[in-house]
Write a protein that holds these residues in place. Structure first.
Motif, PDB file in Angstrom:
ATOM      1  N   ASP A 216     -26.635  36.553  25.290  1.00  0.00           N
ATOM      2  CA  ASP A 216     -25.757  36.544  24.114  1.00  0.00           C
ATOM      3  C   ASP A 216     -24.509  37.417  24.306  1.00  0.00           C
ATOM      4  OD1 ASP A 216     -27.550  34.895  22.859  1.00  0.00           O
ATOM      5  OD2 ASP A 216     -28.452  36.463  21.611  1.00  0.00           O
ATOM      6  N   GLY A 217     -24.367  38.007  25.493  1.00  0.00           N
ATOM      7  CA  GLY A 217     -23.163  38.795  25.763  1.00  0.00           C
ATOM      8  C   GLY A 217     -23.371  40.294  25.739  1.00  0.00           C
ATOM      9  N   GLY A 218     -24.619  40.734  25.599  1.00  0.00           N
ATOM     10  CA  GLY A 218     -24.898  42.171  25.651  1.00  0.00           C
ATOM     11  C   GLY A 218     -24.930  42.648  27.097  1.00  0.00           C
ATOM     12  N   HIS A 219     -24.798  43.960  27.288  1.00  0.00           N
ATOM     13  CA  HIS A 219     -24.781  44.513  28.646  1.00  0.00           C
ATOM     14  C   HIS A 219     -25.890  45.545  28.776  1.00  0.00           C
ATOM     15  CE1 HIS A 219     -22.866  45.428  32.492  1.00  0.00           C
ATOM     16  NE2 HIS A 219     -23.209  46.687  32.242  1.00  0.00           N
ATOM     17  N   PHE A 220     -26.673  45.461  29.870  1.00  0.00           N
ATOM     18  CA  PHE A 220     -27.692  46.475  30.135  1.00  0.00           C
ATOM     19  C   PHE A 220     -27.234  47.339  31.308  1.00  0.00           C
ATOM     20  CE2 PHE A 220     -31.188  47.957  32.772  1.00  0.00           C
ATOM     21  CZ  PHE A 220     -31.853  48.769  31.850  1.00  0.00           C
ATOM     22  N   ALA A 221     -27.440  48.657  31.211  1.00  0.00           N
ATOM     23  CA  ALA A 221     -27.068  49.545  32.327  1.00  0.00           C
ATOM     24  C   ALA A 221     -28.124  50.632  32.486  1.00  0.00           C
ATOM     25  CB  ALA A 221     -25.707  50.183  32.063  1.00  0.00           C
ATOM     26  N   ILE A 222     -28.339  51.019  33.731  1.00  0.00           N
ATOM     27  CA  ILE A 222     -29.227  52.146  34.013  1.00  0.00           C
ATOM     28  C   ILE A 222     -28.461  53.446  33.740  1.00  0.00           C
ATOM     29  CG2 ILE A 222     -30.427  53.402  35.874  1.00  0.00           C
ATOM     30  CD1 ILE A 222     -31.939  50.863  35.229  1.00  0.00           C
ATOM     31  N   GLY A 223     -29.072  54.346  32.987  1.00  0.00           N
ATOM     32  CA  GLY A 223     -28.418  55.625  32.692  1.00  0.00           C
ATOM     33  C   GLY A 223     -29.417  56.583  32.070  1.00  0.00           C
ATOM     34  N   HIS A 224     -29.040  57.837  31.974  1.00  0.00           N
ATOM     35  CA  HIS A 224     -29.973  58.871  31.500  1.00  0.00           C
ATOM     36  C   HIS A 224     -29.487  59.515  30.205  1.00  0.00           C
ATOM     37  CE1 HIS A 224     -32.685  58.891  34.942  1.00  0.00           C
ATOM     38  NE2 HIS A 224     -31.620  58.432  35.588  1.00  0.00           N
ATOM     39  N   ALA A 225     -30.430  59.755  29.315  1.00  0.00           N
ATOM     40  CA  ALA A 225     -30.118  60.368  28.025  1.00  0.00           C
ATOM     41  C   ALA A 225     -29.417  61.718  28.198  1.00  0.00           C
ATOM     42  CB  ALA A 225     -31.410  60.551  27.238  1.00  0.00           C
ATOM     43  N   GLN A 226     -29.763  62.415  29.282  1.00  0.00           N
ATOM     44  CA  GLN A 226     -29.219  63.753  29.496  1.00  0.00           C
ATOM     45  C   GLN A 226     -27.693  63.740  29.627  1.00  0.00           C
ATOM     46  OE1 GLN A 226     -31.820  62.367  30.802  1.00  0.00           O
ATOM     47  NE2 GLN A 226     -33.550  63.802  30.777  1.00  0.00           N
ATOM     48  N   THR A 227     -27.095  62.577  29.896  1.00  0.00           N
ATOM     49  CA  THR A 227     -25.627  62.525  30.074  1.00  0.00           C
ATOM     50  C   THR A 227     -24.909  62.121  28.782  1.00  0.00           C
ATOM     51  OG1 THR A 227     -25.663  60.210  30.807  1.00  0.00           O
ATOM     52  CG2 THR A 227     -25.899  61.897  32.516  1.00  0.00           C
ATOM     53  N   LEU A 228     -25.660  61.997  27.700  1.00  0.00           N
ATOM     54  CA  LEU A 228     -25.022  61.627  26.415  1.00  0.00           C
ATOM     55  C   LEU A 228     -24.172  62.785  25.911  1.00  0.00           C
ATOM     56  CD1 LEU A 228     -24.878  59.527  24.054  1.00  0.00           C
ATOM     57  CD2 LEU A 228     -26.765  60.816  23.001  1.00  0.00           C
ATOM     58  N   ARG A 229     -22.914  62.498  25.557  1.00  0.00           N
ATOM     59  CA  ARG A 229     -21.979  63.534  25.089  1.00  0.00           C
ATOM     60  C   ARG A 229     -21.194  63.017  23.896  1.00  0.00           C
ATOM     61  NH1 ARG A 229     -24.332  65.817  28.297  1.00  0.00           N
ATOM     62  NH2 ARG A 229     -23.860  66.516  30.412  1.00  0.00           N
ATOM     63  N   ARG A 230     -20.753  63.972  23.068  1.00  0.00           N
ATOM     64  CA  ARG A 230     -19.741  63.688  22.057  1.00  0.00           C
ATOM     65  C   ARG A 230     -18.450  63.326  22.773  1.00  0.00           C
ATOM     66  NH1 ARG A 230     -19.631  61.751  17.393  1.00  0.00           N
ATOM     67  NH2 ARG A 230     -20.323  62.971  15.641  1.00  0.00           N
ATOM     68  N   ASP A 231     -17.704  62.352  22.240  1.00  0.00           N
ATOM     69  CA  ASP A 231     -16.428  61.975  22.848  1.00  0.00           C
ATOM     70  C   ASP A 231     -15.465  61.688  21.697  1.00  0.00           C
ATOM     71  OD1 ASP A 231     -14.321  60.918  24.186  1.00  0.00           O
ATOM     72  OD2 ASP A 231     -15.474  59.428  25.312  1.00  0.00           O
ATOM     73  N   GLY A 232     -14.710  62.690  21.308  1.00  0.00           N
ATOM     74  CA  GLY A 232     -13.861  62.547  20.125  1.00  0.00           C
ATOM     75  C   GLY A 232     -14.747  62.288  18.917  1.00  0.00           C
ATOM     76  N   ALA A 233     -14.438  61.192  18.186  1.00  0.00           N
ATOM     77  CA  ALA A 233     -15.274  60.852  17.025  1.00  0.00           C
ATOM     78  C   ALA A 233     -16.471  60.009  17.425  1.00  0.00           C
ATOM     79  CB  ALA A 233     -14.431  60.096  16.004  1.00  0.00           C
ATOM     80  N   GLY A 234     -16.562  59.659  18.720  1.00  0.00           N
ATOM     81  CA  GLY A 234     -17.639  58.766  19.157  1.00  0.00           C
ATOM     82  C   GLY A 234     -18.553  59.416  20.181  1.00  0.00           C
ATOM     83  N   TRP A 235     -19.024  58.599  21.132  1.00  0.00           N
ATOM     84  CA  TRP A 235     -20.025  59.035  22.091  1.00  0.00           C
ATOM     85  C   TRP A 235     -19.715  58.467  23.461  1.00  0.00           C
ATOM     86  CZ3 TRP A 235     -23.378  62.561  20.397  1.00  0.00           C
ATOM     87  CH2 TRP A 235     -23.490  62.687  19.002  1.00  0.00           C
ATOM     88  N   GLN A 236     -20.193  59.165  24.492  1.00  0.00           N
ATOM     89  CA  GLN A 236     -20.113  58.592  25.834  1.00  0.00           C
ATOM     90  C   GLN A 236     -21.388  58.915  26.607  1.00  0.00           C
ATOM     91  OE1 GLN A 236     -18.553  60.888  29.254  1.00  0.00           O
ATOM     92  NE2 GLN A 236     -16.756  61.103  27.917  1.00  0.00           N
ATOM     93  N   ILE A 237     -21.695  58.034  27.558  1.00  0.00           N
ATOM     94  CA  ILE A 237     -22.870  58.250  28.400  1.00  0.00           C
ATOM     95  C   ILE A 237     -22.548  57.761  29.816  1.00  0.00           C
ATOM     96  CG2 ILE A 237     -23.968  55.994  27.856  1.00  0.00           C
ATOM     97  CD1 ILE A 237     -26.662  57.588  27.781  1.00  0.00           C
TER      98      ILE A 237
END
Ligand SMILES: Cc1cc2nc3c(=O)[nH]c(=O)nc-3n(C[C@H](O)[C@H](O)[C@H](O)COP(=O)(O)OP(=O)(O)OC[C@H]3O[C@@H](n4cnc5c(N)ncnc54)[C@H](O)[C@@H]3O)c2cc1C
Length: 418
Positions: A216-237
């Motif tokens: 349906d157009g979604g994207h899956f990626a391998i990544g770790h929760a430990q890299t989750l950060r605030r990014d301005g008003a949003g988030w980045q990982i």
């Protein structure tokens, strides 16, 4: 740098179903997990879509039961004594929430979710083309060895069936033996709940839902929760496909949600009821439906092609501690009493998983109290396979700015005063 509207962190049944529904809402979604979808708790469970589980498991309040558990005489529950001090405050809250005056409200909120389980899985199963291979519409048998217990439980079950509109047959020993002729040892009888569906490979079903999300157009990626950060008003990982930025992040990390939220200042009272499985291959006369022996806490869950998965009840040991295998060993022994495991050999296991439980038995669904754009979605306890698509749709509708199809009030994180 990849931009999206929502990062969903955790690709078990709960996170994958959320990502699927967010995509259905037309949002750009990246589903992130340290592993491929459906390889942790959502992999090794008994695979029952438990439409009959309208009331969550309360903390046992009978003195007799607690006494037997305390002495290690009841295989349905196991505990490691040294783990109890660390779990004490959560278990005390669980016990307190299980008192009749509180439990009634909790069961009401729980049943409001469970009643939608089959209806929400069905379109996803059909779209995933999984109906024939994965899903068996067999119901589930809850078996009793004592006639007195069967009579008492049947009375409660009949009332529940009437109240919640569930299909139930109460079988005596002869009727059970004719419905499941492969049973070797005689039972007093069983409750045959006819609504539940059995999944042959729950992890595979999550994988199919993830493929659908990708289709349906979604994207899956391998990544770790430990890299989750605030990014301005949003988030980045950080992910294997590069950094992903989004306005929203959904924390759907099942039993790992608590540790992932600690750096953000949340001390979530999540605890794990651990559970185990071992699989046997080429089982002659494998049952065609899940059978639970209530006396020993042994679940016989057919996984298709003659594979039998034997799962255990709850083990209260420290999260991350090595497996405590006594309970599983006993369950496998009892399975051998019930079925002819004959020449079949253990095919897989021991597998250890963690049911992500909350002291008030309800999942946590909704906005994080102090972080804009962060959403909690975990704590589905004994029924995350059953509930993933239901609560996934609810939360997706909320994030998309719509009115969720179920009132979210009882499940909001604010009830926890974090
Ligand atoms: C023995 C047993 C039998 C059960 N039987 C049933 C049943 O019959 N029916 C039913 O409905 N439920 C059953 N359950 C409960 C059910 O399995 C769980 O409620 C459900 O799987 C929870 O799903 P989840 O998506 O929340 O968690 P998970 O499936 O554990 O998903 C969490 C995801 O987070 C990922 N992750 C963890 N840490 C990180 C990190 N640091 N970074 C990135 N990703 C991370 C993991 O890889 C995982 O994919 C059973 C459970 C057990 C243990």
């Amino acid at each position: 740098m990849m931009k999206a509207s929502v990062i969903v962190l955790g690709a078990g049944m709960v996170g994958t179903s959320t990502a699927y529904h967010l995509r259905q809402q037309g949002l750009e979604v990246v589903l992130v997990d340290a592993r491929q979808p459906g390889l942790e708790t959502s992999y090794g469970n008994a695979g029952v879509i438990q439409r009959e589980a309208v009331e969550p498991y309360p903390f046992p309040r009978s003195v007799g039961k607690l006494f037997k558990v305390g002495l290690g005489l009841d295989n349905t529950v196991h505990y490691t004594p040294s783990a109890l001090p660390g779990l004490a405050s959560r278990l005390l809250r669980y016990w307190w929430n299980s008192r009749p005056s509180a439990y009634g409200h909790i069961a009401g909120a729980y049943s409001a979710l469970i009643r939608h389980a089959l209806d929400e899985h069905l379109p996803m199963i059909e779209r995933a083309g999984a109906s024939d291979q994965i899903i068996k519409d067999t119901g589930m048998y809850i078996m009793y060895r004592s006639a007195r217990e069967l009579t008492a439980e049947a009375a409660i079950a009949r009332q529940k069936a009437q109240q919640y509109g569930l299909k139930l047959d109460v079988l005596n020993g002869t009727e059970l033996a004719s419905a499941q002729p492969m049973l070797k040892c005689s039972m007093a009888g069983a409750l045959h709940w006819r609504d539940p569906w059995s999944i042959h490979g729950p992890g595979r079903l999550v994988g199919r839902y993830a493929e659908l999300f990708g289709h349906d157009g979604g994207h899956f990626a391998i990544g770790h929760a430990q890299t989750l950060r605030r990014d301005g008003a949003g988030w980045q990982i950080g992910t294997a496909d590069g950094v992903v930025q989004a306005e929203h992040v959904v924390i759907a990390l099942g039993p790992w949600a608590g540790e992932a939220l600690q750096p953000f200042g949340y001390n979530v009272p999540l605890f794990a009821k651990r559970g185990y499985h071992r699989e046997y291959g080429a089982v002659k006369n494998c049952p065609d439906a899940p059978l639970l022996d209530t006396h020993t806490g042994t679940m016989l869950a057919p996984m298709g092609d003659g594979v039998l998965r034997i799962t255990t009840g709850a083990d209260f040991s420290r999260f991350g501690a090595p497996p405590a295998l006594r309970q599983l060993t006993r369950c496998c022994h009892h399975a051998g009493e019930m079925l002819d495991l004959g020449g079949s050999r253990p095919k897989a296991g021991p597998w250890l998983g963690n049911r992500p439980c909350m002291p008030d038995m309800l999942p946590v669904i909704g906005p994080a109290p102090r972080h804009r754009g962060m959403w909690f979605h975990f704590g589905h306890g004994h029924q995350g396979i059953t509930l993933g698509p239901v609560t996934g749709r609810m939360l997706a509708e909320r994030i998309a700015g719509k009115t969720p199809f179920i009132d979210m009030t009882p499940y909001l994180p604010e009830r926890l005063n974090l």
